[in-house]
Design a protein around this motif. Structure first.
Motif, short mmCIF file in Angstrom:
data_model
loop_
_atom_site.label_atom_id
_atom_site.label_comp_id
_atom_site.label_asym_id
_atom_site.label_seq_id
_atom_site.Cartn_x
_atom_site.Cartn_y
_atom_site.Cartn_z
N ARG A 1 0.84 -1.20 0.00
CA ARG A 1 0.00 0.00 0.00
C ARG A 1 0.87 1.25 0.00
O ARG A 1 0.57 2.24 -0.67
N LEU B 1 2.37 1.79 -3.39
CA LEU B 1 1.35 2.08 -4.39
C LEU B 1 1.15 3.59 -4.55
O LEU B 1 1.04 4.10 -5.66
N ILE B 2 1.08 4.31 -3.43
CA ILE B 2 0.77 5.73 -3.55
C ILE B 2 2.01 6.61 -3.45
O ILE B 2 1.93 7.82 -3.59
N GLN C 1 2.77 9.31 -6.17
CA GLN C 1 1.77 10.37 -6.15
C GLN C 1 2.00 11.31 -4.97
O GLN C 1 1.89 12.52 -5.10
N VAL C 2 2.33 10.73 -3.83
CA VAL C 2 2.56 11.54 -2.64
C VAL C 2 3.74 12.49 -2.86
O VAL C 2 3.70 13.66 -2.48
N ASN D 1 2.61 15.34 -5.19
CA ASN D 1 1.79 16.29 -4.44
C ASN D 1 2.66 17.20 -3.58
O ASN D 1 2.47 18.41 -3.53
N ILE E 1 3.16 21.44 -4.05
CA ILE E 1 2.79 22.45 -3.06
C ILE E 1 4.05 23.06 -2.45
O ILE E 1 4.07 24.24 -2.09
N GLU F 1 4.33 17.61 4.82
CA GLU F 1 2.88 17.67 4.95
C GLU F 1 2.22 16.58 4.13
O GLU F 1 1.31 15.89 4.60
N SER F 2 2.69 16.45 2.90
CA SER F 2 2.08 15.48 2.00
C SER F 2 2.26 14.06 2.53
O SER F 2 1.31 13.27 2.56
N ALA G 1 0.08 13.63 5.75
CA ALA G 1 -1.36 13.53 5.52
C ALA G 1 -1.73 12.21 4.86
O ALA G 1 -2.76 11.62 5.14
N SER G 2 -0.87 11.72 3.96
CA SER G 2 -1.23 10.51 3.24
C SER G 2 -0.95 9.25 4.05
O SER G 2 -1.64 8.25 3.89
N GLY H 1 -2.72 8.07 8.51
CA GLY H 1 -3.88 7.22 8.67
C GLY H 1 -3.56 5.75 8.41
O GLY H 1 -3.99 4.86 9.13
N GLY I 1 -5.37 10.51 11.84
CA GLY I 1 -5.66 10.72 10.42
C GLY I 1 -4.91 11.91 9.88
O GLY I 1 -4.01 12.45 10.52
N ALA I 2 -5.33 12.33 8.67
CA ALA I 2 -4.70 13.46 8.00
C ALA I 2 -4.83 14.74 8.83
O ALA I 2 -4.08 15.69 8.64
N GLU I 3 -5.81 14.76 9.75
CA GLU I 3 -6.01 15.99 10.51
C GLU I 3 -4.80 16.33 11.38
O GLU I 3 -4.67 17.44 11.83
#
Lengths: 377, 427
Positions: free
Chosen positions: A54, A57-58, A61-62, A65, A69, A329-330, A333-334, A337, A345-347
């Motif tokens: 997992r 996988l991302i 992209q992370v 992102n 930013i 941050e990216s 947040a990703s 969680g 979580g992302a919060e």
């Protein structure tokens, strides 16, 4: 060898591009390694899916992102750091200069839509025009703010212009709110729909099931930000004005004795910082698709943090700080969680990112790159 | 230099005030219009009744809602709905010789501002009743002030259960509750949409987090897989949240929050490749959502939302209201305008009854008690309150978004209407 390093093509193109790439790639690689390592460590805590898989996988992209930013933060952070370099105070109204740039840019596009030419115009031309207009408006606004709110306080203790800057920030927020309510009557300024830059480029990566998706918007954001950074680098290190800015930053009385018009140079510093802020505002607006008079606050705070993280007053530091904060941050947040199985979580991304900031500042109080006086501003 | 600066600033202030005074009526409304309107009503009343007695005193009814800021679209609708009701329904009180005025306050959707305003409202002894707020997170702390001062408030929009479950005599609402609304949304997702997995995200406010938790509770009972339960204050760049979301592709994304934040999230999630269904609650019910999110709402699995305030078509009696509203303010009523109209109607009916019983200006406590006795036939249905200030039975609507632009918002289709009894004070 000396001849080569003095070659302008190297000095103002190759070297800064290399530096930017090293920062972006280096920060991404370090954070990715840490994340993957953590994934292996936590692997046995998470039972319902393969954590490492997992994570991988991302991961691309992370990173994208975060870098996107990060460049926006860096572009805003340069405005803070330049003013700090020259005047040694934090220009808190810079976040509003940034917001004004974004709103002006959107309003120009809305105007094009209103007169019915938006759909037929080249989308990149529209963005370029919006950026140029935002740069002009934000730059002039920054100069006006400096004249009205900071120049009369030039001799005052350092805290006084700081308070004035905070006041100016509130004033600008509500002034924009008033203007918007009188003209359009709308609080939210929404980016009109046009062009194809919402779409994605899909790049197939060998060995991975899903292609890497890069939004054209992100490419525009990173590309423009890099152009701005190159331009700034040339201005500061390659022109006479830049030399004067550096001289004023190092020693204002001596610079003045050498025949440099200090007030003019300070105005130019604000102009340049404001211009960058305005351009960043439009880039941010492309991403956010909706701005309001209070949108500047959080990105501004993050950018200020980036400047401090990199070493305030240091231009290269602002770039590095922005990239590191954006990526942190990216990642936070990703992955928070996923790693904690939903417990955090992302919060909590800001708490996490700022905890890292505090750690860095404990061990390196003057920021990642420090305040190297020679490079200051 | 400083003197010149001061002169310049004061000039700016004067200029902006002058502009504001003659500016658009929608944005900033000078309360100066109010006396004129009531005066006109007074002369009209005096013409029909035999000479009305000399002024018995002034009665003010407050409104508190966000008149500025990102949620002002709904907040202004609340103020204007109440204003229209005051104009149309204050005839009885005016005939009795009272000067009835509206006292609008701007809570900026912020608890601090709401409480500060509440202190001002409580301090103004002429205010006998109030209509507000939009946000439960603002209503809950502000109503502590109203409770201490015995000042009755009727809420046109607050759905958090805590608003009434504290059992305050002064706090009432004309809408349903989140502990019914959110489970209704979950039931719809689970049964009608056949969802297997859900991603829950909220805006970290009393309203959003409350709704999200009720939704989660219901989802757990049904055995719906909860992919994540996130809260965020982010308003611009949701990339970092969207990336893991797109990787897991849950059937439903449930956003518990307000449209101006949710719209940006929906757009970025759809752009990034999310294909399922978006859902939300009454905070989504504003035409600006379509402007912000665009076709993210109609592509993929589309978008559904539940609301306690149905569209105009759900209320047969609201047709004349919508026409009057549009004639007076130049815009179609947004959600909660009709509820605000009804809230004001409750206030006026209660004050009238209390004034008749007291034979003069009633006390706040008398008005608060009268509010609980009110039984009127409002635009949105019969209105009477139970012992904690809830409607005994409230309506809940599930709507499907039908268009990707602001203009098509009113064509959103009602998929289901539920009538559910209030769960009462709970345990």
């Amino acid at each position: 060898m000396k001849n080569f390093t003095e070659n302008p093509a190297y000095k103002f193109l190759l070297f800064p591009i290399g530096q930017i790439s090293v920062f972006a790639i280096g920060a991404s690689v370090v954070l990715s390694l840490i994340t993957v390592l953590l994934a292996f460590i936590f692997k046995f805590n998470v039972t319902d899916f393969d954590l490492v898989e997992r994570t991988m996988l991302i991961l691309p992209q992370v990173i994208i992102n975060g870098v996107t930013i990060g460049f926006v933060y860096a572009t805003i952070a340069l405005g803070y750091t330049m003013v700090y370099g020259v005047l040694e105070f934090i220009n808190f109204s810079h976040s509003e200069i940034f917001m004004v740039g974004g709103i002006v840019g959107i309003q120009l596009m809305a105007y094009f839509e209103h007169i019915g030419v938006l759909a037929t115009m080249n989308e990149y031309l529209v963005i370029a025009l919006a950026i140029v207009l935002a740069m002009a408006v934000s730059g002039s606004l920054a100069v006006v703010v400096e004249r009205l709110a900071y120049k009369p306080l030039r001799g005052a203790p350092k805290l006084v212009p700081l308070i004035s800057a905070i006041g100016m920030s509130f004033f600008l927020q509500d002034a924009v709110r008033l203007i918007l309510s009188l003209t359009t009557g709308e609080f939210n300024v929404i980016l009109p729909k046009f062009g194809t830059f919402d779409e994605f480029w899909k790049i197939a990566i060998p060995g991975m099931e899903d292609p890497l998706r890069i939004q054209i918007k992100s490419v525009i954001m990173v590309g423009t930000a890099v152009l701005m950074l190159l331009g700034l680098n040339f201005l500061v290190n390659g022109t006479k004005v830049g030399k004067a800015i550096r001289a004023v930053a190092q020693d204002r009385p001596s610079a003045s004795l050498m025949g440099i018009n200090v007030n003019q140079i300070i105005s130019i510093t604000f102009l340049v910082g404001g211009t960058l802020g305005g351009a960043a505002g439009v880039l941010f607006a492309l991403k956010a698709t909706k701005l309001d008079p209070f949108s500047g606050f959080f990105p501004g705070l993050k950018a200020f943090t980036s400047a401090v993280l990199g070493g305030i007053g240091n231009l290269t530091g602002a770039l590095l700080g922005g990239l590191v904060l954006g990526l942190l941050e990216s990642f936070a947040a990703s992955y928070l969680g996923i790693f904690t199985n939903g417990a955090f979580g992302a919060e909590y991304k800001d708490i996490f990112a700022f905890a890292i900031l505090i750690l860095v500042l404990i061990f390196r109080p003057s920021g990642l790159l420090g305040q190297t006086v020679g490079q200051k501003a | 230099m400083n003197k010149r600066l001061l002169a310049l600033l004061s000039l700016l202030v004067i200029a902006s005030m002058a502009l504001a005074a003659c500016g658009t009526p929608a944005a900033t409304e000078a309360p100066a219009e109010e006396p004129a309107a009531t005066e006109a009503a007074a002369t009209e009343a005096a013409a029909t009744e035999e000479a009305a007695p000399a002024a018995m005193g002034t009665i003010k009814i407050a409104t508190q809602s966000p008149l500025s800021g990102g949620q002002s679209l709904l907040g202004v609708a609340i103020k204007q709905g109440a204003e229209l009701a005051l104009e149309q329904l204050s005839g009885d009180l005016v005939a009795m010789g009272y000067d009835v005025q509206l006292a609008p306050y701007d809570d900026q959707a912020t608890p601090d501002v709401g409480v500060a305003n509440a202190k001002n409202i409580v301090a103004d002894s002429e205010i006998l009743c109030g209509v507000g707020h939009l946000n439960s997170g603002v209503m809950i702390p502000s109503s502590e002030e109203y409770h201490t001062a015995n000042l009755p408030f009727v809420s046109p929009a607050n759905t958090n259960p805590v608003v009434t479950t504290r059992g305050y005599l002064e706090v009432n609402r004309v809408v349903g509750r989140d502990d019914v609304q959110a489970p209704a949304a979950e039931e719809f997702a689970f049964t009608t949409l056949g969802a297997k997995s859900v991603y829950i995200i909220h805006d970290k406010t009393a309203y959003g987090q409350g709704v999200a938790e009720f939704f989660r509770g219901a989802a757990e009972e049904d055995g719906l897989e909860i992919v994540a339960f996130e809260g965020t204050e982010e308003t611009a760049n949701f990339d970092a949240i969207v990336t893991p979301l797109v990787a897991t592709q849950p059937d439903v994304v449930f956003f518990a929050g307000i449209y101006n934040q949710a719209g940006v999230f929906f757009k970025q999630a759809r752009d990034a490749g999310y294909e399922g269904t978006f859902m939300g609650t009454d905070g989504m019910d504003a035409s600006d959502l379509a402007d912000i999110a665009g076709d993210a709402l109609t592509t993929g699995g589309g978008m559904y939302y539940t609301t306690v305030a149905g569209p105009a078509s759900a209320y047969p009696k609201a047709a004349t209201f919508a026409a009057d509203y549009e004639a007076k303010f130049g815009v179609a009523p947004e959600p909660f305008a009709a509820q605000a109209y009804d809230s004001m109607a409750v206030c006026l009916a209660a004050i009238t009854a209390a004034a008749e019983a007291a034979g003069g200006v009633p006390t706040r406590l008398q008005v608060a008690e009268a509010v609980r006795q009110v039984s009127i036939d409002g635009l949105t249905g019969a209105i009477a309150f139970d012992d904690i200030g809830d409607l005994p039975t409230a309506q809940y609507f599930i709507l499907k978004v039908n268009g990707a632009t602001k203009d098509t918002w009113n064509s959103n289709e009602i998929v289901e209407i539920l009538e559910v009894a209030s769960p009462g004070k709970g345990e």
